[in-house]
Scaffold this motif. Structure first.
Motif, PDB file in Angstrom:
ATOM      1  N   PRO A  64     -11.992 -23.731  17.050  1.00 31.84           N
ATOM      2  CA  PRO A  64     -12.583 -25.467  16.954  1.00 31.84           C
ATOM      3  C   PRO A  64     -13.816 -24.787  17.073  1.00 31.84           C
ATOM      4  O   PRO A  64     -13.828 -23.493  16.905  1.00 31.84           O
ATOM      5  CB  PRO A  64     -12.166 -25.064  18.516  1.00 31.84           C
TER       6      PRO A  64
ATOM      7  N   ILE B   1     -18.794 -29.127  18.441  1.00 27.16           N
ATOM      8  CA  ILE B   1     -19.055 -30.721  18.450  1.00 27.16           C
ATOM      9  C   ILE B   1     -20.690 -30.722  18.762  1.00 27.16           C
ATOM     10  O   ILE B   1     -20.772 -31.966  18.411  1.00 27.16           O
ATOM     11  CB  ILE B   1     -18.082 -31.931  19.816  1.00 27.16           C
TER      12      ILE B   1
ATOM     13  N   SER C 248     -12.167 -28.359  11.603  1.00 29.32           N
ATOM     14  CA  SER C 248     -13.255 -29.412  11.137  1.00 29.32           C
ATOM     15  C   SER C 248     -14.180 -29.741  10.966  1.00 29.32           C
ATOM     16  O   SER C 248     -14.735 -28.731  11.314  1.00 29.32           O
ATOM     17  CB  SER C 248     -12.118 -30.493  11.954  1.00 29.32           C
TER      18      SER C 248
ATOM     19  N   GLY D  62     -15.415 -29.595  16.561  1.00 34.09           N
ATOM     20  CA  GLY D  62     -14.508 -29.941  17.260  1.00 34.09           C
ATOM     21  C   GLY D  62     -13.219 -29.368  17.294  1.00 34.09           C
ATOM     22  O   GLY D  62     -13.186 -28.657  16.006  1.00 34.09           O
ATOM     23  N   THR D  63     -11.752 -29.401  17.973  1.00 38.35           N
ATOM     24  CA  THR D  63     -10.885 -28.789  17.966  1.00 38.35           C
ATOM     25  C   THR D  63     -10.136 -29.394  16.523  1.00 38.35           C
ATOM     26  O   THR D  63     -10.077 -30.877  16.337  1.00 38.35           O
ATOM     27  CB  THR D  63      -9.836 -29.033  18.976  1.00 38.35           C
TER      28      THR D  63
ATOM     29  N   ILE E 289      -6.652 -32.711  16.369  1.00 39.78           N
ATOM     30  CA  ILE E 289      -7.504 -33.991  16.525  1.00 39.78           C
ATOM     31  C   ILE E 289      -7.862 -35.002  16.706  1.00 39.78           C
ATOM     32  O   ILE E 289      -8.864 -34.693  16.285  1.00 39.78           O
ATOM     33  CB  ILE E 289      -8.279 -33.395  18.719  1.00 39.78           C
TER      34      ILE E 289
ATOM     35  N   ASP F 298      -8.339 -35.369  13.245  1.00 45.22           N
ATOM     36  CA  ASP F 298      -8.784 -34.378  12.019  1.00 45.22           C
ATOM     37  C   ASP F 298      -7.633 -34.376  11.108  1.00 45.22           C
ATOM     38  O   ASP F 298      -6.898 -34.194  11.375  1.00 45.22           O
ATOM     39  CB  ASP F 298      -9.622 -33.278  11.580  1.00 45.22           C
TER      40      ASP F 298
ATOM     41  N   CYS G 151     -13.743 -30.539  22.629  1.00 41.50           N
ATOM     42  CA  CYS G 151     -12.616 -30.942  22.020  1.00 41.50           C
ATOM     43  C   CYS G 151     -13.319 -32.115  22.790  1.00 41.50           C
ATOM     44  O   CYS G 151     -13.455 -31.774  23.837  1.00 41.50           O
ATOM     45  CB  CYS G 151     -11.320 -31.041  22.913  1.00 41.50           C
TER      46      CYS G 151
ATOM     47  N   TYR H  45      -4.843 -39.834  25.103  1.00 37.03           N
ATOM     48  CA  TYR H  45      -5.516 -39.969  24.036  1.00 37.03           C
ATOM     49  C   TYR H  45      -4.807 -40.894  22.750  1.00 37.03           C
ATOM     50  O   TYR H  45      -3.890 -40.969  22.177  1.00 37.03           O
ATOM     51  CB  TYR H  45      -5.827 -38.645  23.352  1.00 37.03           C
TER      52      TYR H  45
ATOM     53  N   TYR I 135     -12.601 -42.275  20.602  1.00 35.60           N
ATOM     54  CA  TYR I 135     -13.401 -42.204  20.180  1.00 35.60           C
ATOM     55  C   TYR I 135     -13.872 -43.520  19.792  1.00 35.60           C
ATOM     56  O   TYR I 135     -13.046 -44.574  19.306  1.00 35.60           O
ATOM     57  CB  TYR I 135     -12.685 -41.387  18.758  1.00 35.60           C
TER      58      TYR I 135
END
Length: 295
Positions: free
Chosen positions: A24, A27, A97, A100-101, A104, A106, A129, A147, A175
């Motif tokens: 990760p 962000i 990515s 973030g993680t 997820i 990505d 995340c 999610y 998101y």
């Protein structure tokens, strides 16, 4: 003897293979990266990045120099084969990515799935995340949640998804992007309800970080007031569906209306009229009336 020989070959093959690290990255605030992540990014043989330029900026900030290979939504299938070949020879590779993680929402799923097929060790690192960070600060139940990533671009698909989630009892996480936020919240109001509790968290860990609490209709009004409210990277947290008991359904406003009408007409007519006004079951009103009205 054959089963033992196969087991030995499997162990040897696993030990000879390399390792894929899922790393990760921040962000928003570079300070959020872990020391372990920095160590791995420095020492792996190469880094598989969603965006080479974006990752180069991150590495440069921490004075890390390493080989970068691209893996994104367009080339993931092809690049995964190349990366697997390198891992089989014993290489250690980090997957990152843009923020973030990884995986997820990505790229990386195909690569990781193929790693397991080829008995290649996959090591995940804990870290940033956006969905989890937003949930922790939302003030909405976090013990059960689902999610859903980004809502669909097209209105029909978006509305169909929201309609399917209308009675989802778990907290729902989405998101959303600035250019679609108004359309998405409008559809949430229409499909899930205007009074559902909702939290919009923007620009997590950045200077402009903000959290908005309210009902879905209140959020829509707030967004419409100023275009600036629609800017930034966003996480939407929606309270899960709650089946209300009779007592909870009888709000102060309903009881007040019931009492006012009762002064003018019969109890039967009062209950029928109030039930129509608030779309509430008549037996709930009857139970209330039995305890509060005198014939």
């Amino acid at each position: 003897m054959k089963p033992i020989k196969n087991k030995i070959n499997h162990i040897l093959k696993t030990e000879l293979n390399g390792i894929l690290y899922i790393v990760p990255t921040p962000i928003g605030n570079f300070s959020d990266i872990t020391q372990r992540a920095l160590t791995i990014l420095t020492n792996v043989d190469m880094i598989a990045a969603e965006n080479i330029y974006h990752t180069h900026v991150l590495l440069k900030n921490f004075k890390i120099s390493n080989k970068l290979i691209s893996i994104n939504q367009k080339n993931e299938k092809k690049q995964s084969k190349k990366i697997i070949e390198k891992l089989i020879t014993g290489k250690k590779i980090a997957l990152v990515s843009n923020a973030g993680t990884p995986v997820i929402n990505d790229p990386g799923f195909i690569l990781i799935k193929n790693c397991h097929k080829n008995k290649i060790k996959v090591t995940p690192l804990p870290g940033a995340c956006a969905a989890i960070a937003a949930l922790s600060a939302s003030g909405i139940a976090s013990n059960r949640f689902c999610y859903e990533g980004f809502l669909p671009n097209k209105k029909i698909a978006r509305c169909n998804l929201l309609q399917s989630l209308k009675k989802e009892t778990r907290t729902i996480i989405f998101y959303e992007s600035p250019h679609r936020i108004l359309n998405s919240i409008t559809d949430i109001v229409n499909e899930i309800g205007s009074n559902r509790n909702i939290v919009l968290i923007k620009e997590i860990s950045k200077y402009w970080e903000s959290i908005y609490h309210g009902t879905s209709s209140e959020l829509l009004t707030w967004l419409q007031k100023d275009k600036k409210n629609c800017k930034g990277e966003m996480v939407i947290i929606i309270e899960g569906f709650q089946k209300l008991s009779g007592k909870k359904m009888l709000t102060q406003q309903i009881c007040h209306t019931l009492n006012l009408i009762r002064k003018e007409i019969s109890l039967k007519k009062t209950i029928e009229l109030t039930a129509k006004i608030y779309n509430i079951k008549k037996n709930i009103l009857y139970n209330y009336a039995l305890n509060h009205f005198k014939e």
